[in-house]
Design a protein around this motif. Sequence first.
Motif, PDB file in Angstrom:
ATOM      1  N   ASP A 204       0.807  -1.231   0.000  1.00 50.69           N
ATOM      2  CA  ASP A 204       0.000   0.000   0.000  1.00 50.69           C
ATOM      3  C   ASP A 204       0.838   1.279   0.000  1.00 50.69           C
ATOM      4  O   ASP A 204       0.951   1.940  -1.026  1.00 50.69           O
ATOM      5  CB  ASP A 204      -0.971   0.043   1.190  1.00 50.69           C
ATOM      6  CG  ASP A 204      -2.075  -0.997   1.094  1.00 50.69           C
ATOM      7  OD1 ASP A 204      -2.362  -1.446  -0.027  1.00 50.69           O
ATOM      8  OD2 ASP A 204      -2.609  -1.371   2.138  1.00 50.69           O
ATOM      9  N   LYS A 205       1.387   1.613   1.154  1.00 53.86           N
ATOM     10  CA  LYS A 205       2.109   2.880   1.299  1.00 53.86           C
ATOM     11  C   LYS A 205       3.587   2.604   1.603  1.00 53.86           C
ATOM     12  O   LYS A 205       3.938   2.246   2.726  1.00 53.86           O
ATOM     13  CB  LYS A 205       1.472   3.729   2.403  1.00 53.86           C
ATOM     14  CG  LYS A 205       0.079   4.228   2.046  1.00 53.86           C
ATOM     15  CD  LYS A 205      -0.527   5.048   3.175  1.00 53.86           C
ATOM     16  CE  LYS A 205      -1.814   5.721   2.726  1.00 53.86           C
ATOM     17  NZ  LYS A 205      -2.828   4.757   2.263  1.00 53.86           N
ATOM     18  N   ASP A 207       7.267   2.792   2.792  1.00 53.44           N
ATOM     19  CA  ASP A 207       7.786   3.469   3.973  1.00 53.44           C
ATOM     20  C   ASP A 207       9.308   3.351   3.985  1.00 53.44           C
ATOM     21  O   ASP A 207       9.852   2.237   4.031  1.00 53.44           O
ATOM     22  CB  ASP A 207       7.186   2.817   5.221  1.00 53.44           C
ATOM     23  CG  ASP A 207       7.597   3.497   6.518  1.00 53.44           C
ATOM     24  OD1 ASP A 207       8.584   4.263   6.513  1.00 53.44           O
ATOM     25  OD2 ASP A 207       6.953   3.240   7.549  1.00 53.44           O
ATOM     26  N   PRO A 222       5.325  -1.382  -4.775  1.00 51.94           N
ATOM     27  CA  PRO A 222       4.280  -1.767  -3.830  1.00 51.94           C
ATOM     28  C   PRO A 222       3.356  -2.821  -4.410  1.00 51.94           C
ATOM     29  O   PRO A 222       3.459  -3.174  -5.589  1.00 51.94           O
ATOM     30  CB  PRO A 222       3.517  -0.449  -3.668  1.00 51.94           C
ATOM     31  CG  PRO A 222       3.552   0.110  -5.072  1.00 51.94           C
ATOM     32  CD  PRO A 222       4.867  -0.318  -5.678  1.00 51.94           C
ATOM     33  N   THR A 224      -1.076  -3.690  -3.833  1.00 48.71           N
ATOM     34  CA  THR A 224      -2.306  -3.369  -3.113  1.00 48.71           C
ATOM     35  C   THR A 224      -3.478  -4.072  -3.772  1.00 48.71           C
ATOM     36  O   THR A 224      -3.443  -4.363  -4.971  1.00 48.71           O
ATOM     37  CB  THR A 224      -2.569  -1.849  -3.076  1.00 48.71           C
ATOM     38  OG1 THR A 224      -3.621  -1.576  -2.141  1.00 48.71           O
ATOM     39  CG2 THR A 224      -2.997  -1.313  -4.439  1.00 48.71           C
ATOM     40  N   GLU A 229      -6.842   2.973  -3.303  1.00 48.05           N
ATOM     41  CA  GLU A 229      -5.462   3.390  -3.054  1.00 48.05           C
ATOM     42  C   GLU A 229      -4.897   4.088  -4.297  1.00 48.05           C
ATOM     43  O   GLU A 229      -5.031   3.595  -5.414  1.00 48.05           O
ATOM     44  CB  GLU A 229      -4.606   2.170  -2.716  1.00 48.05           C
ATOM     45  CG  GLU A 229      -3.263   2.479  -2.101  1.00 48.05           C
ATOM     46  CD  GLU A 229      -3.360   3.009  -0.689  1.00 48.05           C
ATOM     47  OE1 GLU A 229      -2.694   4.020  -0.416  1.00 48.05           O
ATOM     48  OE2 GLU A 229      -4.084   2.414   0.125  1.00 48.05           O
ATOM     49  N   GLY A 233       0.255   7.643  -6.170  1.00 49.72           N
ATOM     50  CA  GLY A 233       0.784   7.855  -4.825  1.00 49.72           C
ATOM     51  C   GLY A 233       1.737   6.742  -4.424  1.00 49.72           C
ATOM     52  O   GLY A 233       2.795   6.994  -3.829  1.00 49.72           O
ATOM     53  N   MET A 234       1.387   5.490  -4.770  1.00 50.05           N
ATOM     54  CA  MET A 234       2.263   4.360  -4.463  1.00 50.05           C
ATOM     55  C   MET A 234       3.543   4.423  -5.290  1.00 50.05           C
ATOM     56  O   MET A 234       4.633   4.156  -4.794  1.00 50.05           O
ATOM     57  CB  MET A 234       1.537   3.042  -4.731  1.00 50.05           C
ATOM     58  CG  MET A 234       0.351   2.776  -3.817  1.00 50.05           C
ATOM     59  SD  MET A 234      -0.241   1.056  -3.928  1.00 50.05           S
ATOM     60  CE  MET A 234      -0.570   0.918  -5.686  1.00 50.05           C
ATOM     61  N   GLY A 237       5.611   7.253  -4.010  1.00 52.82           N
ATOM     62  CA  GLY A 237       6.101   6.905  -2.684  1.00 52.82           C
ATOM     63  C   GLY A 237       7.314   5.999  -2.761  1.00 52.82           C
ATOM     64  O   GLY A 237       8.271   6.134  -1.989  1.00 52.82           O
TER      65      GLY A 237
END
Length: 328
Positions: A204-205, A207, A222, A224, A229, A233-234, A237
């Motif tokens: 998902d996100k 880190d 990622p 998901t 979601e 953004g993924m 990120g």
Amino acid sequence: MVFATQAHAQQRKQLSNKNASRQAKALYAYLQNVYGKKMLSGQMTSNWGFDELKYIEDSTGKLPAIRGLDFIDSAKNNNEVKYAKQWWRKGGIPTLMWHWGAPTTGGGYENSKKEIDIDKIFEEGTPEHKAFWKEMDEKAVLLKKLQRANVPVLWRPFHELNGNWFWWGKQGPERFKRLWRTMYNYYVHDKGLNNLIWVLCFMDKPDPAWYPGHEYVDIAGPDTYKEAESRIGMFNGTKAIVGDVMPIAFHECGIPPDPQQSFDTGAKWLWFMEWHTNFLQKVPTTHLNYVYHHDLVVTLDEVPDIVKDYGPKPRSVFERIWWFLSGQ
């Protein structure tokens, strides 16, 4: 097809393993060249009860470029090795993951979600230590079979690392990073597994606290199953963590991303991998056809002769002879 190399591809890093096999180097060069221009299609196969590849071919007339396999069942892992060999010889790209049952608990998906004291893995004499290294050695033997067959592997261990449901992610990023680096160093430096391309999978996100470092990773991204979601953004990120030095992939999904929308928004995934069985069956066949026939998507029939077109060339007649005799 051979893509013209672009400037951004030339700037990307080489494989983390400087002793990588000729096939691994060729595959990584191909992936680097595709990245940003095309998205490879991928399908996870369950190899029990349902033939995902036949379903896709019957539905679209195409097959995926990447076939996903899993060391989830010790009794069937030799079959996964066989399928990886077959897929590479068919012109495709194999990726292997490992739903690793927490050491001492047994194998299988449910045991991969059980919790153990990870610190005990690193204490000699503990049951956790013995089980951990026994299973590491067992998988090394399987991966070595692929190396001897000159098959490179997109190796994706410890997946969904920050998801907090698998044992390797339940006790925080520092313990996870120690596990990742331990496996990397053992497989690369001690076992000489030079056919592996190391693939890191966030959930998902992405880190940064969980990132083990450029020297241990070749491809990141990622996965998901949440439709809400943000895909860009993924992607962004992940890029914020790894920069512009390696490709970014969409490791697992419940429905394949819209390739046009992805590229238009900047989420230029290197590949997507649709999950198996009922996840695939729930994808509308209209969408499946749209994806598999899209100009931005690479299917099996469009994968070039990777080693011939992208492999390093012999530097001498002696190296050419050695490669020939060793089957490379």
